[in-house]
Design an enzyme around this catalytic site. Structure first.
Site, short mmCIF file in Angstrom:
data_model
loop_
_atom_site.label_atom_id
_atom_site.label_comp_id
_atom_site.label_asym_id
_atom_site.label_seq_id
_atom_site.Cartn_x
_atom_site.Cartn_y
_atom_site.Cartn_z
N GLU A 180 1.40 -1.25 0.21
CA GLU A 180 0.02 0.42 0.47
C GLU A 180 0.96 0.76 -0.20
O GLU A 180 1.79 1.36 0.72
CB GLU A 180 -1.49 -0.39 1.29
CG GLU A 180 -1.74 -1.40 1.43
CD GLU A 180 -2.85 -1.21 2.48
OE1 GLU A 180 -2.98 -0.09 3.58
OE2 GLU A 180 -2.77 -2.06 3.66
N CYS B 269 3.94 7.83 0.80
CA CYS B 269 3.78 7.24 2.14
C CYS B 269 3.68 6.07 1.89
O CYS B 269 3.16 5.58 0.50
CB CYS B 269 2.74 7.26 3.63
SG CYS B 269 2.70 5.98 4.51
N CYS C 223 4.79 -7.27 7.92
CA CYS C 223 5.31 -6.68 8.80
C CYS C 223 5.66 -7.68 10.06
O CYS C 223 5.09 -8.71 9.69
CB CYS C 223 5.27 -5.53 9.42
SG CYS C 223 6.66 -4.57 10.92
N CYS D 78 3.98 -5.01 16.50
CA CYS D 78 3.36 -4.45 17.72
C CYS D 78 1.55 -4.40 17.52
O CYS D 78 0.63 -4.74 16.46
CB CYS D 78 3.42 -2.81 16.50
SG CYS D 78 5.04 -2.77 16.56
N CYS E 132 -1.33 -2.82 15.26
CA CYS E 132 -0.83 -1.78 13.42
C CYS E 132 -1.53 -3.10 13.08
O CYS E 132 -1.34 -4.16 13.14
CB CYS E 132 0.80 -2.28 13.36
SG CYS E 132 0.99 -1.56 11.53
N CYS F 11 -1.81 1.95 8.16
CA CYS F 11 -0.52 1.00 7.41
C CYS F 11 -1.24 -0.10 7.55
O CYS F 11 -2.26 -1.00 8.50
CB CYS F 11 -0.29 0.99 9.27
SG CYS F 11 1.84 1.34 8.82
#
Ligand code: SAH
Length: 346
Positions: free
Chosen positions: A94, A107, A114, A118, A121, A335
């Site tokens: 994205e 961005c 990932c 976290c 997220c 995100c």
């Protein structure tokens, strides 16, 4: 190590070596680099000042990685545009385009998924699939510029993925995006955000580059930070803040701390006082943003009043803080939200 067929990830010196090996005159290097980074072509066939024979020879060996638009959402509130891009192997990443008074800021993502885990997220919910090459990070900029017929002036590495978990490609991207014969972005207009991979903050420091380092701090102490960010078990708050102080001392560049505020977790007055104490005297700035709610995470953003009070405490203690606008709230602009929906078939 880069894929030695990925020609858009190569520096001019590396393209020059290829040209030499193929027995081509040296001006070809500049032509090819320009096609890849200024004209941003997606195929060798578009390189019209190269002979057909040469285009064929190059395309037999080298690949030009690009990304295609799978989905595009435009926010009705603030004209933020969210892109879901398909990569050459069918994976998705994205990018988010934001319009500011000073220009367009994009961005970009640095990895598919990932692995940092976290808790708030969306990018990390399914782990990491792979890292992006420098050319794939660049191609997000090219694709948006072509689609919108604009020039992106600012880039933030705050999309999916952890840039310092993809160190070599990230560094290569920074150098290529700012190359005077390429996109020629200003290094000062690039921000790189990390969850705090401390050894790689030190490696970056040695490069003495002028981009802005953003550090996702999100909590003033280990107890809260570990509960939100598993990476804190490896490099805790003190270790990270020491690295940040060393970074500002070595580069004279101000660090931005990201602080996503989760209701009832990290947004108390006590947290603000503790944060102010820990950041005292540091060349830094704090960006406060209420966390964007993601279904699976159960995290809720702090109220605007809470965010303002938190900011006021920091300011009263001499720490500059900005409450960030949440852009694109209606288009899953946080995100990893869009890729997650694509994978779930929503
Ligand atoms: N991996 C890097 C960059 C990507 S995330 C990093 O951790 O910094 C970019 C920023 O958005 C980080 O500060 C991250 O913690 C934050 N973020 C992630 N999900 C969020 C959400 N749902 N709401 C608000 N901020 C979020």
């Amino acid at each position: 190590m880069i894929d030695n067929t990925d020609i858009r990830s190569m520096f001019p010196e590396e393209i020059a070596a290829i040209c030499k090996e193929m027995g081509l005159p040296s001006f070809r290097t500049e032509q090819i680099f320009k096609w890849l980074h200024v004209e941003a072509v997606d195929s060798f066939d578009e390189m019209s000042n190269l002979s057909k024979d040469l285009r064929k020879k190059l395309s037999d060996v080298y690949k030009i990685f690009n990304c295609t638009i799978e989905k595009k959402q435009v926010s009705l509130y603030d004209s933020t545009v969210k892109y879901l891009f398909r990569l050459h192997d069918g994976e998705f990443v994205e990018s988010v385009l934001m319009k500011y008074k000073y220009g367009y800021s994009l961005c970009v993502s640095s990895q598919v998924g990932c692995r940092m885990g976290c808790t708030f997220c969306a990018s990390t919910l399914m782990g990491v699939v792979r890292s992006l090459s420098a050319s794939e990070i660049l191609s997000q900029i090219f694709a948006v510029q072509k689609d919108m017929q604009i020039r992106v002036s600012h880039v933030v590495m705050m999309g999916m993925g952890e840039p310092l978990d993809n160190y070599d490609n990230t560094l290569r991207f920074l150098k290529l995006a700012t190359h005077p014969k390429g996109l020629n972005l200003s290094m000062r207009n690039i921000s790189l955000s990390t969850c705090g991979i401390v050894p790689n903050i030190y490696r970056l420091m040695e490069e003495k580059l002028q981009f802005t380092l953003s550090v996702s701090l999100h909590a003033p102490n280990d107890e809260i930070r570990t509960s939100m960010m598993p990476v804190n078990k490896k490099w805790n708050v003190d270790t990270l803040l020491k690295a940040c102080r060393d970074y500002t001392n070595a580069t004279s560049r101000r660090i931005s701390f990201e602080y996503s505020m989760v209701k009832g977790t990290n947004d108390s007055d006590a947290c603000a006082y503790e944060l102010a104490e820990k950041l005292k005297g540091m060349l830094c700035h704090v960006n406060l943003i209420p966390v964007n709610a993601v279904d699976e995470t159960g995290c809720i953003g702090s109220t605007p009043e809470r965010v303002r009070k938190f900011a006021a405490i920091l300011e009263n203690h001499g720490i500059t803080a900005t409450v960030r606008r949440t852009l694109g709230a209606d288009i899953d602009a946080a995100c990893g939200q869009l890729r997650r929906k694509q994978m779930k078939g929503e």
